[in-house]
Design a protein around this motif. Sequence first.
Motif, PDB file in Angstrom:
ATOM      1  N   ARG A 106       0.844  -1.196   0.000  1.00  0.00           N
ATOM      2  CA  ARG A 106       0.000   0.000   0.000  1.00  0.00           C
ATOM      3  C   ARG A 106       0.873   1.237   0.000  1.00  0.00           C
ATOM      4  O   ARG A 106       1.820   1.348   0.800  1.00  0.00           O
ATOM      5  CB  ARG A 106      -0.914   0.047   1.220  1.00  0.00           C
ATOM      6  CG  ARG A 106      -1.842   1.269   1.200  1.00  0.00           C
ATOM      7  CD  ARG A 106      -2.599   1.444   2.497  1.00  0.00           C
ATOM      8  NE  ARG A 106      -3.500   2.591   2.416  1.00  0.00           N
ATOM      9  CZ  ARG A 106      -4.109   3.148   3.462  1.00  0.00           C
ATOM     10  NH1 ARG A 106      -3.926   2.642   4.676  1.00  0.00           N
ATOM     11  NH2 ARG A 106      -4.903   4.189   3.304  1.00  0.00           N
ATOM     12  N   ILE A 107       0.573   2.161  -0.902  1.00  0.00           N
ATOM     13  CA  ILE A 107       1.247   3.450  -0.958  1.00  0.00           C
ATOM     14  C   ILE A 107       0.187   4.485  -0.598  1.00  0.00           C
ATOM     15  O   ILE A 107      -0.547   4.982  -1.458  1.00  0.00           O
ATOM     16  CB  ILE A 107       1.843   3.707  -2.350  1.00  0.00           C
ATOM     17  CG1 ILE A 107       2.726   2.521  -2.768  1.00  0.00           C
ATOM     18  CG2 ILE A 107       2.649   5.001  -2.368  1.00  0.00           C
ATOM     19  CD1 ILE A 107       3.138   2.551  -4.214  1.00  0.00           C
ATOM     20  N   ALA A 108       0.077   4.778   0.685  1.00  0.00           N
ATOM     21  CA  ALA A 108      -1.042   5.570   1.188  1.00  0.00           C
ATOM     22  C   ALA A 108      -1.085   6.963   0.579  1.00  0.00           C
ATOM     23  O   ALA A 108      -2.150   7.474   0.221  1.00  0.00           O
ATOM     24  CB  ALA A 108      -0.988   5.655   2.707  1.00  0.00           C
ATOM     25  N   GLY A 109       0.088   7.605   0.459  1.00  0.00           N
ATOM     26  CA  GLY A 109       0.111   8.959  -0.074  1.00  0.00           C
ATOM     27  C   GLY A 109      -0.385   9.062  -1.499  1.00  0.00           C
ATOM     28  O   GLY A 109      -0.890  10.102  -1.927  1.00  0.00           O
ATOM     29  N   GLU A 110      -0.227   7.971  -2.263  1.00  0.00           N
ATOM     30  CA  GLU A 110      -0.680   7.918  -3.651  1.00  0.00           C
ATOM     31  C   GLU A 110      -2.059   7.263  -3.773  1.00  0.00           C
ATOM     32  O   GLU A 110      -2.609   7.186  -4.858  1.00  0.00           O
ATOM     33  CB  GLU A 110       0.327   7.130  -4.490  1.00  0.00           C
ATOM     34  CG  GLU A 110       1.661   7.804  -4.659  1.00  0.00           C
ATOM     35  CD  GLU A 110       1.703   8.684  -5.882  1.00  0.00           C
ATOM     36  OE1 GLU A 110       0.954   8.415  -6.830  1.00  0.00           O
ATOM     37  OE2 GLU A 110       2.494   9.650  -5.874  1.00  0.00           O
ATOM     38  N   ASN A 111      -2.581   6.781  -2.643  1.00  0.00           N
ATOM     39  CA  ASN A 111      -3.852   6.043  -2.632  1.00  0.00           C
ATOM     40  C   ASN A 111      -3.796   4.879  -3.619  1.00  0.00           C
ATOM     41  O   ASN A 111      -4.664   4.722  -4.480  1.00  0.00           O
ATOM     42  CB  ASN A 111      -5.025   6.972  -2.967  1.00  0.00           C
ATOM     43  CG  ASN A 111      -6.365   6.390  -2.547  1.00  0.00           C
ATOM     44  OD1 ASN A 111      -6.431   5.420  -1.769  1.00  0.00           O
ATOM     45  ND2 ASN A 111      -7.442   6.947  -3.067  1.00  0.00           N
ATOM     46  N   ARG A 112      -2.764   4.060  -3.470  1.00  0.00           N
ATOM     47  CA  ARG A 112      -2.547   2.931  -4.371  1.00  0.00           C
ATOM     48  C   ARG A 112      -2.322   1.637  -3.586  1.00  0.00           C
ATOM     49  O   ARG A 112      -1.731   1.646  -2.511  1.00  0.00           O
ATOM     50  CB  ARG A 112      -1.300   3.141  -5.255  1.00  0.00           C
ATOM     51  CG  ARG A 112      -1.392   4.249  -6.269  1.00  0.00           C
ATOM     52  CD  ARG A 112      -0.062   4.347  -6.993  1.00  0.00           C
ATOM     53  NE  ARG A 112      -0.007   5.488  -7.882  1.00  0.00           N
ATOM     54  CZ  ARG A 112       0.079   5.412  -9.211  1.00  0.00           C
ATOM     55  NH1 ARG A 112       0.109   4.223  -9.785  1.00  0.00           N
ATOM     56  NH2 ARG A 112       0.133   6.483  -9.944  1.00  0.00           N
ATOM     57  N   TYR A 113      -2.756   0.554  -4.202  1.00  0.00           N
ATOM     58  CA  TYR A 113      -2.383  -0.795  -3.785  1.00  0.00           C
ATOM     59  C   TYR A 113      -1.802  -1.473  -5.015  1.00  0.00           C
ATOM     60  O   TYR A 113      -2.455  -1.532  -6.065  1.00  0.00           O
ATOM     61  CB  TYR A 113      -3.594  -1.594  -3.300  1.00  0.00           C
ATOM     62  CG  TYR A 113      -4.123  -1.178  -1.950  1.00  0.00           C
ATOM     63  CD1 TYR A 113      -3.761  -1.860  -0.792  1.00  0.00           C
ATOM     64  CD2 TYR A 113      -5.022  -0.109  -1.826  1.00  0.00           C
ATOM     65  CE1 TYR A 113      -4.258  -1.492   0.454  1.00  0.00           C
ATOM     66  CE2 TYR A 113      -5.531   0.261  -0.596  1.00  0.00           C
ATOM     67  CZ  TYR A 113      -5.142  -0.435   0.542  1.00  0.00           C
ATOM     68  OH  TYR A 113      -5.638  -0.076   1.764  1.00  0.00           O
ATOM     69  N   VAL A 114      -0.581  -1.992  -4.888  1.00  0.00           N
ATOM     70  CA  VAL A 114       0.097  -2.584  -6.042  1.00  0.00           C
ATOM     71  C   VAL A 114       0.710  -3.930  -5.646  1.00  0.00           C
ATOM     72  O   VAL A 114       0.895  -4.229  -4.472  1.00  0.00           O
ATOM     73  CB  VAL A 114       1.192  -1.655  -6.606  1.00  0.00           C
ATOM     74  CG1 VAL A 114       0.586  -0.374  -7.152  1.00  0.00           C
ATOM     75  CG2 VAL A 114       2.239  -1.335  -5.544  1.00  0.00           C
ATOM     76  N   TYR A 115       1.025  -4.724  -6.667  1.00  0.00           N
ATOM     77  CA  TYR A 115       1.634  -6.041  -6.470  1.00  0.00           C
ATOM     78  C   TYR A 115       3.025  -6.050  -7.105  1.00  0.00           C
ATOM     79  O   TYR A 115       3.167  -6.337  -8.297  1.00  0.00           O
ATOM     80  CB  TYR A 115       0.795  -7.130  -7.122  1.00  0.00           C
ATOM     81  CG  TYR A 115      -0.501  -7.468  -6.434  1.00  0.00           C
ATOM     82  CD1 TYR A 115      -0.551  -8.460  -5.454  1.00  0.00           C
ATOM     83  CD2 TYR A 115      -1.693  -6.839  -6.794  1.00  0.00           C
ATOM     84  CE1 TYR A 115      -1.746  -8.806  -4.842  1.00  0.00           C
ATOM     85  CE2 TYR A 115      -2.897  -7.178  -6.189  1.00  0.00           C
ATOM     86  CZ  TYR A 115      -2.913  -8.160  -5.218  1.00  0.00           C
ATOM     87  OH  TYR A 115      -4.107  -8.497  -4.616  1.00  0.00           O
ATOM     88  N   PRO A 116       4.086  -5.750  -6.355  1.00  0.00           N
ATOM     89  CA  PRO A 116       5.433  -5.882  -6.911  1.00  0.00           C
ATOM     90  C   PRO A 116       5.737  -7.354  -7.190  1.00  0.00           C
ATOM     91  O   PRO A 116       5.115  -8.261  -6.622  1.00  0.00           O
ATOM     92  CB  PRO A 116       6.338  -5.338  -5.806  1.00  0.00           C
ATOM     93  CG  PRO A 116       5.435  -4.623  -4.851  1.00  0.00           C
ATOM     94  CD  PRO A 116       4.112  -5.282  -4.959  1.00  0.00           C
ATOM     95  N   ASP A 117       6.722  -7.601  -8.044  1.00  0.00           N
ATOM     96  CA  ASP A 117       7.129  -8.980  -8.306  1.00  0.00           C
ATOM     97  C   ASP A 117       7.829  -9.585  -7.096  1.00  0.00           C
ATOM     98  O   ASP A 117       7.759 -10.797  -6.885  1.00  0.00           O
ATOM     99  CB  ASP A 117       8.019  -9.041  -9.545  1.00  0.00           C
ATOM    100  CG  ASP A 117       7.223  -8.793 -10.813  1.00  0.00           C
ATOM    101  OD1 ASP A 117       6.189  -9.452 -10.989  1.00  0.00           O
ATOM    102  OD2 ASP A 117       7.617  -7.924 -11.612  1.00  0.00           O
ATOM    103  N   ALA A 118       8.499  -8.772  -6.310  1.00  0.00           N
ATOM    104  CA  ALA A 118       9.097  -9.224  -5.054  1.00  0.00           C
ATOM    105  C   ALA A 118       9.372  -8.006  -4.184  1.00  0.00           C
ATOM    106  O   ALA A 118       9.595  -6.902  -4.693  1.00  0.00           O
ATOM    107  CB  ALA A 118      10.395  -9.999  -5.289  1.00  0.00           C
ATOM    108  N   THR A 119       9.343  -8.214  -2.879  1.00  0.00           N
ATOM    109  CA  THR A 119       9.699  -7.165  -1.934  1.00  0.00           C
ATOM    110  C   THR A 119      10.591  -7.767  -0.859  1.00  0.00           C
ATOM    111  O   THR A 119      10.536  -8.970  -0.585  1.00  0.00           O
ATOM    112  CB  THR A 119       8.466  -6.526  -1.262  1.00  0.00           C
ATOM    113  OG1 THR A 119       7.667  -7.560  -0.681  1.00  0.00           O
ATOM    114  CG2 THR A 119       7.636  -5.735  -2.246  1.00  0.00           C
ATOM    115  N   ILE A 120      11.401  -6.925  -0.258  1.00  0.00           N
ATOM    116  CA  ILE A 120      12.218  -7.332   0.879  1.00  0.00           C
ATOM    117  C   ILE A 120      11.849  -6.439   2.055  1.00  0.00           C
ATOM    118  O   ILE A 120      11.792  -5.210   1.928  1.00  0.00           O
ATOM    119  CB  ILE A 120      13.716  -7.216   0.567  1.00  0.00           C
ATOM    120  CG1 ILE A 120      14.084  -8.145  -0.597  1.00  0.00           C
ATOM    121  CG2 ILE A 120      14.558  -7.552   1.799  1.00  0.00           C
ATOM    122  CD1 ILE A 120      15.516  -7.966  -1.083  1.00  0.00           C
ATOM    123  N   VAL A 121      11.592  -7.064   3.180  1.00  0.00           N
ATOM    124  CA  VAL A 121      11.263  -6.359   4.423  1.00  0.00           C
ATOM    125  C   VAL A 121      12.363  -6.653   5.426  1.00  0.00           C
ATOM    126  O   VAL A 121      12.850  -7.785   5.518  1.00  0.00           O
ATOM    127  CB  VAL A 121       9.900  -6.818   4.973  1.00  0.00           C
ATOM    128  CG1 VAL A 121       9.603  -6.146   6.315  1.00  0.00           C
ATOM    129  CG2 VAL A 121       8.792  -6.521   3.969  1.00  0.00           C
TER     130      VAL A 121
END
Length: 205
Positions: A73-88
């Motif tokens: 979730r990118i709250a400032g952009e009001n977006r929900y997206v699906y990256p191919d991979a993420t690292i936390v």
Amino acid sequence: MSLPAKTPKITPQEYLRSEATATVKHEFHAGAVLAMSGGTYRHSRIAANLIGEIRARLKGSPCFVLESNMRVRIAGENRYVYPDATIVCGPPQFDPLDANQTTIVNPRVVIEVMSESTEAYDRGAKFNAYRELPSVVEYVLVSQDRPQIETFVRRDDGMWLFSTCSGLGVGGSLRSLSIELPLGEVFAGLEFPPTVNVAATSERS
């Protein structure tokens, strides 16, 4: 590739309820729902290679890799997206609107495997959106038509340092995590014309 679905604008809560039972993944852009098409064999092979190599190199660290079913979730952009991979790194932080915990808000590294249809979006609007997340310190673009990885690392002054490496014999890296990503492993199992296998690296601010 994402295509506009024939639906009126909805709220994030409505999107999340719908997505919980959807058979096809959708992104959410300021009320508009975008249906995502299926990936190709090359896309899937590269993404799987990447995740495997990254997971092996993160063992014993507080960081871990997530695959493409985990939303961001990118709250400032009001977006929900699906990256191919993420690292936390550290405990994951979940979107408070998503009771199912299928959306994170604190990725450190975001990775997109580009296709011809998504390259402009991945380099432009999507990168601009990811930069709004203060947790993101590295953005990685992976090509399908050549053995090449491009990285953008956020410096302390807020500027982004760009680097690229090309060629199956090159050792790429995720600089924000100090881990190596040999391109021969990332692109294992795929064939490229000899003319695109020349090793090269470069970087600039």
